[in-house]
Design a protein around this motif. Structure first.
Motif, PDB file in Angstrom:
ATOM      1  N   THR A 288       0.984  -1.269   0.125  1.00  0.00           N
ATOM      2  CA  THR A 288      -0.076  -0.131   0.050  1.00  0.00           C
ATOM      3  C   THR A 288       0.851   1.217  -0.137  1.00  0.00           C
ATOM      4  O   THR A 288       0.721   2.162  -0.862  1.00  0.00           O
ATOM      5  CB  THR A 288      -0.900   0.078   1.040  1.00  0.00           C
ATOM      6  OG1 THR A 288      -1.503  -1.284   1.244  1.00  0.00           O
ATOM      7  CG2 THR A 288      -1.996   1.155   1.167  1.00  0.00           C
ATOM      8  N   PRO A 289       1.843   1.466   0.909  1.00  0.00           N
ATOM      9  CA  PRO A 289       2.503   2.754   0.940  1.00  0.00           C
ATOM     10  C   PRO A 289       3.444   2.617  -0.310  1.00  0.00           C
ATOM     11  O   PRO A 289       3.387   3.831  -0.836  1.00  0.00           O
ATOM     12  CB  PRO A 289       3.591   2.465   2.214  1.00  0.00           C
ATOM     13  CG  PRO A 289       3.399   1.114   2.603  1.00  0.00           C
ATOM     14  CD  PRO A 289       2.072   0.640   1.968  1.00  0.00           C
ATOM     15  N   LEU A 290       3.917   1.706  -0.844  1.00  0.00           N
ATOM     16  CA  LEU A 290       4.763   1.637  -1.945  1.00  0.00           C
ATOM     17  C   LEU A 290       3.780   2.307  -3.173  1.00  0.00           C
ATOM     18  O   LEU A 290       4.392   3.142  -4.101  1.00  0.00           O
ATOM     19  CB  LEU A 290       5.385   0.126  -2.499  1.00  0.00           C
ATOM     20  CG  LEU A 290       6.273  -0.201  -1.660  1.00  0.00           C
ATOM     21  CD1 LEU A 290       6.752  -1.839  -2.277  1.00  0.00           C
ATOM     22  CD2 LEU A 290       7.488   0.547  -1.881  1.00  0.00           C
ATOM     23  N   LEU A 291       2.559   1.698  -3.277  1.00  0.00           N
ATOM     24  CA  LEU A 291       1.703   2.247  -4.622  1.00  0.00           C
ATOM     25  C   LEU A 291       1.294   3.637  -4.343  1.00  0.00           C
ATOM     26  O   LEU A 291       1.268   4.332  -5.320  1.00  0.00           O
ATOM     27  CB  LEU A 291       0.359   1.546  -4.184  1.00  0.00           C
ATOM     28  CG  LEU A 291       0.173   0.002  -4.562  1.00  0.00           C
ATOM     29  CD1 LEU A 291      -1.254  -0.533  -4.505  1.00  0.00           C
ATOM     30  CD2 LEU A 291       0.657  -0.130  -5.890  1.00  0.00           C
ATOM     31  N   LEU A 292       1.281   4.409  -2.773  1.00  0.00           N
ATOM     32  CA  LEU A 292       1.086   5.507  -2.750  1.00  0.00           C
ATOM     33  C   LEU A 292       2.165   6.223  -3.411  1.00  0.00           C
ATOM     34  O   LEU A 292       2.010   7.298  -3.993  1.00  0.00           O
ATOM     35  CB  LEU A 292       0.824   5.796  -1.259  1.00  0.00           C
ATOM     36  CG  LEU A 292      -0.626   5.649  -0.790  1.00  0.00           C
ATOM     37  CD1 LEU A 292      -0.574   6.065   0.818  1.00  0.00           C
ATOM     38  CD2 LEU A 292      -1.478   6.841  -1.440  1.00  0.00           C
ATOM     39  N   VAL A 293       3.277   6.049  -3.039  1.00  0.00           N
ATOM     40  CA  VAL A 293       4.387   6.632  -3.303  1.00  0.00           C
ATOM     41  C   VAL A 293       4.540   6.485  -4.982  1.00  0.00           C
ATOM     42  O   VAL A 293       4.881   7.621  -5.565  1.00  0.00           O
ATOM     43  CB  VAL A 293       5.858   6.117  -2.994  1.00  0.00           C
ATOM     44  CG1 VAL A 293       7.094   6.960  -3.384  1.00  0.00           C
ATOM     45  CG2 VAL A 293       5.969   6.365  -1.362  1.00  0.00           C
TER      46      VAL A 293
END
Lengths: 349, 814
Positions: free
Chosen positions: B330-335
């Protein structure tokens, strides 16, 4: 009937949600108090449920939301695993089945209807109904022809190529019913099937349901939050509160002898003529000989014959299944049922 | 007194007031550094020259503050020195850290209900929290102290880009070597396995692209390049061996075949409407002489889009199945979704080289994240009852996933496919920076030559391809089976047969064309192919239009431009740069605290800290100034236009259509007219940004206002509200959370365009990224710069999302 083994047998089934539910249950030594569990962060879904359902019988589990009725149903269909206790389907231990056997069981013996219909939005009526068959591996031709039969059975002929979104709620649930019956299951689970429908449609669907059951004679576990629906449809009713089965009996007995205060509250407003059968108000045949020409069956609901009986000044003979006269019913009794005075009723019941 | 009462009733307002007061106090305290920081990099240069200290000691700092002067480390965050625990830790720190950790653990134990099971339940938390406690206690706090008040000896953080660069070089050329036979020197040579691996991926993608390309336009030319793929890898000179064979000179399919195919496919999948759209799009491509580049682009998209969709669905399913995967992803996708496109290009360049395959890989990397998100979202939204129904029908896991879950989540997954196609075509232009051929490359050329008409035609080509692909894939996914039709072979396959017939007819046509066009001057067989830029063109018309605009309005525009630059933009930029770092932190973290409490303040603080620790803080400030200006103007325009249009049904429909079109248009196109009118200034970039970023606020305003429940409007009418009162008092407050999501999108869009704006010269982060890209790519700098941009976007995103969620809960909307 009695020598036959029950189709569904639950033996002190518990379902407790929470992190260390199993350990807590072991420590509790069979005595589960919901508050204590709640403090430890567990929620008690089903608390010591034991009962049997015989072949061709319809057991209605009734309770308000959060009473654990749907959880019980999910345990028996093993959509969730019970925390403790045993469940037997036709003598087979359900919890001991591995996933392959469970899938076999569901493919061949179980059908389920859901509250919000749970139709697959991308498939047409026909494809939805054929879905369990196709999953099972039937050929397209067989499954489609079988699905067409089911479409006829639930009265949706002409709409087989519609998508669920193009149907009304009642029609969608007919599809749900047809789908659950497509594999000809022995056991039929219905989880609040008519709750999402309008009152008029609900009544219509209940009638339809009774008609189907008269033809198919399945073993049924039916969950509802509607007390009227429960006593209207059931052979026996189980009333649940906070995961505990408060009372499990025939509709008439529940109305006449509520076991707890909680159950009594439900029965208060129930029109007795809709629940009681002639059998429970008839008197033994006395010396009278001046019977009416009218004959009523002992299994008839009072509601259905009240008008005829009331219109007759004489006592009306009551027949059993073999057409023998087993008692008489007098209009004064029917008036009692219709307009009050429970005490007289119970003394005669 | 009443003023104090007024404030105490409005705690948020009071907090905001305090934050602003502190902010302005800090602003006024820059003192001797003021002139240094308003000029970009002057502060850093002075530090390097030794004219000023980068940080002052504790006592000195205190005395400076008492003299209304911020110490230098608060004006510009100095280079960070990581505190080395083993060397510098005093016993006090260790003791404090351990005591705090032990105290927290004891508190947790004392509060637990079931004490006997405390350890077995909480072991993971104990270990993780203990770990965090020790890191914070031993490393972080002393580092902070050391960093603000100690001596700066070396800079670790500023070296991260170089470290990353060195690491990637090591990975490619020195790590895990293996001897590979090189035919040119007839000997074995050591190759990094990582490099071989990435080259293999690149080569296989290139193979697929070239294969499709050969069918569409290639003929002999692409056979050569196809053969080169093999000969590069193995030294097998396929072309040389097979020069005389008939198949080394197969011609490409004539464009007429493909156009007829588009007509037929459109008809088969959906009907006449789609058939006409698909067919005429092809005709447009051919007639305007863009057939070749369009097919090059198409071949790239036809490879990249399916790969993206496949990867997206796979990762989406994995994230759905496993909480761990979801949490990591999830955080990877956000970035990944807020990183500017250009910063993807640099790692791709380093690992995969230059060419169509690199373009495809960059496109895939960019297009996959939305697909993953939408797949996961769709799967999560499947009603649990449908899942139960699937299980009760006796599905095993595979059937449950592919027959129940994925089809039921289809709506969201199809939106994902649409997104992928749009992203692919958005990347077409950007991918041409690293060697992807096709429309994007030509568009870039047209831009460089300031040819408006041609760029416009090319833009339309890209939009048409996007729309047609999108509609075709949608229609394909929605296709139904008819179980009762009892058809003969011919009836069942009539479209396929029709296509075969058309195929041969078109071949015949092309063959006749050889004679028909043989006598004409150009000698081009138009029935076979229309060569690049040999079709008709509307360019002169557009050029005349632009010339007219320039000649008529030049003077006025010049005055306006000058006014805007001198009176608005330059002072704004200067005041952004004049902020001491500590004031920026107070402002952003203060706003974070007011909106989302202490948690938001910390999140925002960390994002800002990251940027402040890089060497590019001033550049980030410039980017932020452009962002603020663009977002404010876009939001004002967008909401007003949206609010006006929503009053009328036809206007609503029209404005949504305009939004859709503008969004699919390659964003580069907006740059040309503004450059011609405004020259290479910040104004040009900002206008291009606003044109692009005004879309989301408009769209979300329209949607938000339209979704206000009818009953509330009627309630307003019955209370006797005028139309304006109703709009201001009922519709806007209710639609506001939704409009704020539009603002959020606006920020992302603006950032995207501001970075692209570097293409025509801005001094923000974008310029730095471009430089990294064109200087061959320093992977570390590229990534860190990308992260800086992403973190600006994420900080705003975090604030707006937190606010909108709270507000929605308050209003009781979903």
């Amino acid at each position: 009937m009695s020598d036959q083994q029950p189709v569904i047998k639950c033996d002190s089934v518990y379902k407790i949600f929470g992190k260390n539910a199993e350990k807590m249950l072991q420590n509790a030594n069979g005595k589960v108090v919901a508050e204590e569990f709640q403090k430890a962060g567990c929620v008690v879904g089903v608390n010591n449920a034991s009962f049997e359902v015989n072949k061709g019988e319809m057991l209605v589990v009734m309770g308000l939301s959060g009473s654990g009725k749907s959880t019980l149903l999910r345990c028996i269909s093993r959509l969730t695993d019970a925390t403790a206790g045993n469940i037997y389907i036709e003598g087979e231990d359900l919890l001991a089945l591995n996933s392959k056997e469970l899938i076999e069981l569901r493919r061949n013996k179980m059908g389920m209807v859901f509250q919000s219909f749970a139709l697959l939005p991308h498939k047409t009526v026909l494809e939805n109904i054929a879905f369990p068959l196709q999953v099972k591996g039937s050929s397209t031709k067989d499954s489609i022809s079988r699905a067409m039969e089911m479409v006829d059975l639930v009265g949706l002929t002409g709409r087989e190529n519609y998508f669920p979104r193009e149907l009304s709620g009642g029609q969608q649930q007919r599809v749900g019913i047809a789908r659950s019956l497509a594999v000809e299951p022995d056991i039929w689970f219905l989880d609040e099937p008519f709750s999402a429908l309008d009152p008029l449609i609900r009544k219509e669907m209940q009638d339809e349901f009774l008609r189907l059951q008269a033809v198919l004679n399945k073993t049924i576990l039916f969950v509802t939050h509607d007390f009227d629906e429960a006593i209207r449809l059931a052979d026996r009713v189980a009333i649940m509160k906070d995961g505990i089965i408060e009372q499990l009996d025939t509709p008439a007995n529940i109305v006449l002898n509520p076991a707890t205060e909680y159950v009594r509250k439900f029965t208060e407003d129930v029109p007795r003529e809709k629940v009681l059968k002639i059998k429970s108000v008839m008197e033994p045949v006395g010396d009278e000989t001046d019977f009416s020409d009218l004959r009523v069956s002992e299994d008839a609901l009072i509601e259905t014959v009240a008008e005829a009986v009331l219109g007759d000044p004489k006592s009306v003979p009551v027949l059993n299944a073999n057409d023998d006269i087993v008692g008489v019913v007098h209009s004064s009794k029917v008036i009692h049922v219709l307009f009050g005075e429970n005490s007289t009723l119970e003394s005669n019941a | 007194m009443s003023f104090i009462n007024y404030l105490s009733e409005r705690p948020k307002l009071t907090q905001l007031g305090i934050v602003l007061i502190v902010f302005f106090i800090l602003m006024s305290m820059t003192g001797q550094y003021h002139d240094l920081i308003v000029e970009r990099h002057l502060f850093a240069k002075s530090v390097v020259k030794g004219e000023i200290q980068s940080s002052a000691g504790f006592a000195e700092s205190m005395s400076m503050i008492l003299n209304w002067q911020l110490p230098p480390q608060l004006v510009r965050i100095p280079e960070l020195t990581f505190y080395h625990p083993v060397i510098n830790t005093s016993a006090t720190y260790v003791l404090i850290a351990l005591l705090v950790t032990a105290g927290l653990l004891y508190k947790s134990f004392a509060e637990s209900v079931n004490k006997s099971q405390w350890l077995s339940v909480n072991w993971f938390q104990i270990i993780s929290k203990g770990f965090v406690g020790i890191i914070v206690g031993l490393l972080f706090i002393p580092t902070l102290y050391n960093w603000f008040f100690g001596e700066v000896t070396s800079s670790t953080f500023w070296e991260i880009p170089t470290m990353l660069e060195n690491f990637s070089q090591y990975l490619m050329f020195e790590f895990w070597l293996t001897p590979v036979y090189d035919p040119e020197i007839d000997d074995y040579e050591d190759y990094g396995r990582v490099r071989l691996f990435t080259r293999a991926i690149g080569a296989s993608l290139l193979f697929l692209i070239t294969l499709i390309r050969e069918l569409l336009i290639g003929g002999f030319e692409t056979v050569v390049s196809l053969a080169n793929v093999f000969s590069d890898q193995s030294g097998w000179d396929w072309l040389g061996e097979n020069k005389d064979k008939w198949y080394s000179s197969i011609p490409a399919i004539p464009w007429t075949v493909l156009t007829a195919g588009a007509f037929i496919l459109g008809y088969k999948l959906k009907g006449v409407g789609l058939s006409i759209l698909a067919g005429f799009s092809c005709i447009y491509l051919a007639v305007f002489g863009q057939w070749e580049p369009a097919m090059e682009t198409l071949s790239l998209v036809l490879v990249a889009a399916p790969v993206s969709v496949l990867l997206g669905v796979i990762w989406g399913v994995l994230a759905y199945k496993s909480r761990t995967v979801e949490r990591v992803i999830t955080p990877l996708l956000l970035v990944a979704q807020t990183m500017p496109h250009f910063s993807y290009l640099i790692p791709v360049l380093v690992f995969f080289g230059i060419g169509d395959h690199a373009g495809a890989i960059a496109t895939i990397i960019f297009a996959t994240p939305p697909m993953i998100r939408l797949t996961l979202l769709g799967l999560k939204r499947v009603s649990p009852e449908v899942l139960d129904a699937g299980m009760m029908s006796g599905c095993h896991n595979y059937q449950l996933m592919f027959k129940v879950l994925i089809p039921t989540a289809r709506r969201d997954i199809l939106i994902g496919v649409n997104q992928v196609i749009m992203q692919c075509l958005a990347m077409v232009v950007i991918a041409s920076f690293i060697g992807a051929k096709g429309l994007g490359f030509n568009l870039l050329l047209a831009l460089n030559q300031l040819r408006v008409g041609q760029a416009l035609e090319l833009g339309v080509c890209i939009v048409l391809i996007a729309v047609v692909l999108d509609k075709l894939s949608l229609a394909w996914a929605n296709k139904q089976t008819d179980y009762f039709a009892d058809l003969s072979f011919v009836e069942r396959n009539k479209t396929a047969l029709l296509f075969v017939a058309v195929f041969f007819a078109a071949l015949l046509f092309a063959w006749f064309g050889n004679w028909m066009f043989a006598d004409t001057a150009k000698g081009i067989n138009y029935f076979y192919t229309i060569p690049h830029n040999k079709g008709i063109t509307t360019e002169p018309f557009w050029q005349a239009g632009v010339d007219f605009m320039v000649s008529t309005w030049r003077a006025d525009i010049k005055i306006f431009n000058k006014w805007l630059l001198v009176e608005v933009l330059m002072p704004m930029k200067a005041s952004y740069l004049a902020m001491p770092a500590i004031a920026t932190f107070v402002l952003t973290m203060g706003v974070g605290y007011i909106i989302g409490g202490i948690r938001s303040a910390i999140v925002i603080g960390l994002f800002m800290l990251f940027i402040a620790l890089t060497p590019w803080w001033e550049r980030a400030l410039i980017t932020m100034y452009m962002l603020t200006f663009a977002v404010i103007v876009s939001v004002v325009i967008g909401t007003i236009v949206g609010a006006i249009c929503v009053q009328n049904k036809r206007a609503t429909k029209f404005i949504l259509l305009v939004c859709d079109t503008f969004q699919t248009f390659p964003s580069f196109i907006y740059l040309i007219p503004v450059i011609m009118l405004f020259g290479v200034t910040d104004t040009s970039v900002l206008i291009a940004v606003i044109v692009y970023a005004v879309i989301p606020p408009t769209r979300y305003t329209v949607e938000g206002l339209r979704n206000v429940p009818e009953s509330l409007l009627e309630a307003g009418d019955m209370s006797g509200a005028t139309k304006l009162q109703r709009l201001v008092k009922i519709e806007f407050p209710l639609a506001f959370p939704h409009i704020m999501l539009g603002v959020n999108q606006c920020v992302v869009f603006s950032l995207f365009m501001i970075i692209i704006g570097a293409f025509i010269g801005t001094t923000g982060l974008g310029q730095e990224i471009m430089q990294q890209l064109f200087s061959g790519g320093n992977i570390g700098s590229g990534l860190i710069l990308g992260l800086c941009v992403a973190f600006i976007g994420l900080a705003v995103d975090h604030l707006i999302q937190t606010w909108a969620t709270k507000r929605r809960k308050l209003l009781g909307i979903d």
